[in-house]
Design an enzyme around this catalytic site. Structure first.
Site, PDB file in Angstrom:
ATOM      1  CG  ASP A 155     -39.216  16.298  22.127  1.00  0.00           C
ATOM      2  OD1 ASP A 155     -38.489  16.069  23.358  1.00  0.00           O
ATOM      3  OD2 ASP A 155     -40.504  16.647  22.188  1.00  0.00           O
ATOM      4  CG  ASP A 360     -37.624  15.389  27.860  1.00  0.00           C
ATOM      5  OD1 ASP A 360     -37.877  14.496  26.773  1.00  0.00           O
ATOM      6  OD2 ASP A 360     -38.621  16.268  27.834  1.00  0.00           O
TER       7      ASP A 360
END
Length: 486
Positions: A155, A360
């Site tokens: 992440d 992201d």
């Protein structure tokens, strides 16, 4: 926190292109119309979604070190999802989770912008897998922590790395045994008065606190969708491929819940002092990259730590853009979106070149400002016309019934950034298949709620692309690559 934007998307389908002449014949025979730059999407491969996974071990395992870079196997979590009889409900749940993550991220950004960033709220290549088999939308890697293997969600929107620990007051089900600190002689708790404990505020939005009747630093991370982790901040030895990182700071989760699937925890690749990128800066100099595979790709993707330029398998040249600094949100990766083109036609919008866009790995579907999304949808429908419409699917409002077609030609999609960098969206990243028979296939882009919100480039549009983050030079690069570990 990137995980709200969390839990990734990884219902990615392996779709192979067929010769353009066949696609053209199909289109002309059915009366559909198109123009501009186009590519072929094959639909008949979708029957894989009805099959059951037979892979004995879905966890990423392989890694290697080459020329001072570590290469880790990377999977999408959907790669190990098992039987897919509940395909539609599973996808709905994933898109809902993705939407909650985006709302949480936008809320965090608003707080940071209004109150300031102090407000609480060598090379290694690692195999990277889809996390589907672990019931999560994100991509996962395997590393060694305290002498044992752990599988973690990758992440870039999060900073603190954490795993579930034994004993655990409340833990979600995971496929691997819980990490037991007692079994690791190198495990050490972080003290609550330490500088490391104070770094939690930037990494998680919440300051570290002293444990009950203890001097141990406690952490808490909430991801906005109801997911959370809380526990002890600690040090232990981390092994990335063959590279040892001594006294790595991580969270030992004693109370965890949420949409994390069957993984052991999360790897934070943000920009705060506690992220993997910062803690390994002395070895890898703040450089990492990944190539995200599709859900069904047997060839795996990879997460590379360090400058692996000579190791990449890209078949187009790299184009680089500057990372945009934002002192209010220093842990995120922002880019300057200067334009979007559909089928070679440039969209027009007054916000191009004037607003930041977040990239992201934890968000699945790309989000655009409403005016930009409407322009994209209008142009796409102009070039992809004549196909039967289908109902909207969750956050995706532009859908088609393509069940009568074996293949279709679709317009190319390119995102343009400062310094003339271009992200060319892979053919498998343009449509999202809500139904396995292709009777509900949707444009895999969504609009934000308001013009004031920040756009997000999700992982669905990053598939089969080598994305290189260089925090030292403050640049980010794109190149097309067929993801594989070999």
């Amino acid at each position: 926190m990137s995980l709200y934007l969390h839990i990734f998307l990884f219902t990615l389908l392996i779709l192979h292109a067929l010769p353009a002449t066949t696609a053209t014949a199909t289109a002309s025979a059915t009366g559909v119309h198109g123009y501009g730059d186009r590519q072929v999407l094959t639909l008949k491969k979708l029957k894989w979604t009805q099959q059951q996974t037979t892979t004995a071990n879905c966890f990423p395992q392989r890694s290697r070190t080459e020329k001072n870079a570590i290469i880790l196997e990377l999977h999408n979590r959907d790669y190990c999802s098992g039987p897919r009889s509940d395909w539609k409900q599973r996808l709905l749940k994933k898109l809902l989770s993705d939407e909650i993550r985006v709302h949480s991220l936008q809320s965090r950004i608003k707080i940071l912008l209004s109150n300031g960033f102090n407000q609480e709220l060598s090379q290694a290549q690692i195999p990277l897998k889809s996390g589907a088999k672990l019931q999560t939308l994100n991509y996962v890697v395997a590393v060694r922590l305290g002498g044992r293997n752990v599988t973690l969600i990758v992440d870039t929107g999060s900073d603190l790395t954490w795993v579930q620990c034994d004993p655990c007051g409340s833990c979600y089900n995971q496929q691997e045994p819980l990490f037991n600190p007692i079994q690791s002689p190198s495990y050490k708790p972080v003290l609550c008065k330490s500088t490391t404990c104070q770094d939690l505020a930037d990494a998680t939005g919440s300051s570290g606190v002293c444990g009950f009747n203890s001097s141990t630093c406690n952490y808490y991370v909430s991801y906005g969708d109801g997911s959370y982790t809380r526990g002890d901040l600690a040090n232990d030895n981390l092994v990335l491929g063959t590279t040892l990182v001594k006294d790595f700071v991580f969270g030992c989760g004693r109370d965890n819940d949420g949409l994390f699937g069957g993984v052991s925890g999360l790897m934070g690749l943000g920009r705060s002092a506690l992220s993997v990128v910062s803690q390994t800066y002395g070895v890898f100099e703040g450089v990492f990259s990944y190539c995200l595979p599709s859900v069904t790709d047997e060839g795996l993707g990879s997460l590379t730590l360090g400058d692996g330029t000579s190791l990449y398998k890209n078949f187009t040249p790299f184009s680089y853009t500057n990372l945009i600094s934002n002192i209010m949100m220093p842990t995120f990766y922002f880019l300057n979106l200067t334009g979007i083109s559909i089928g070679g036609v440039s969209l027009q919008d007054s916000t191009f070149g004037k607003s930041e866009m977040l990239i992201d790995s934890g968000t699945v579907i790309t989000r655009l400002k409403p005016t930009v999304y409407n322009a994209l949808k209008t142009e796409f429908l102009k070039q992809f016309s004549g196909f039967p419409k289908a109902p909207a699917f969750s956050i995706l409002d532009t859908c088609f019934n393509l069940s009568a077609y074996e293949e279709v030609e679709i317009p190319t999609m390119k995102m343009h950034f400062g310094m003339d960098a271009t992200l060319t969206v892979d053919v498998t990243g343009i449509f999202y298949f809500a139904k396995a028979d292709a009777s509900q296939v949707c444009l895999a882009i969504a609009g934000l709620s308001g013009e004031e919100e920040i756009g997000i480039i999700g992982n669905y549009q990053q598939k089969n692309t080598r994305v290189v983050y260089n925090t030292k030079a403050s640049t980010l690069g794109f190149a097309k690559e067929t993801c594989s570990l070999d």
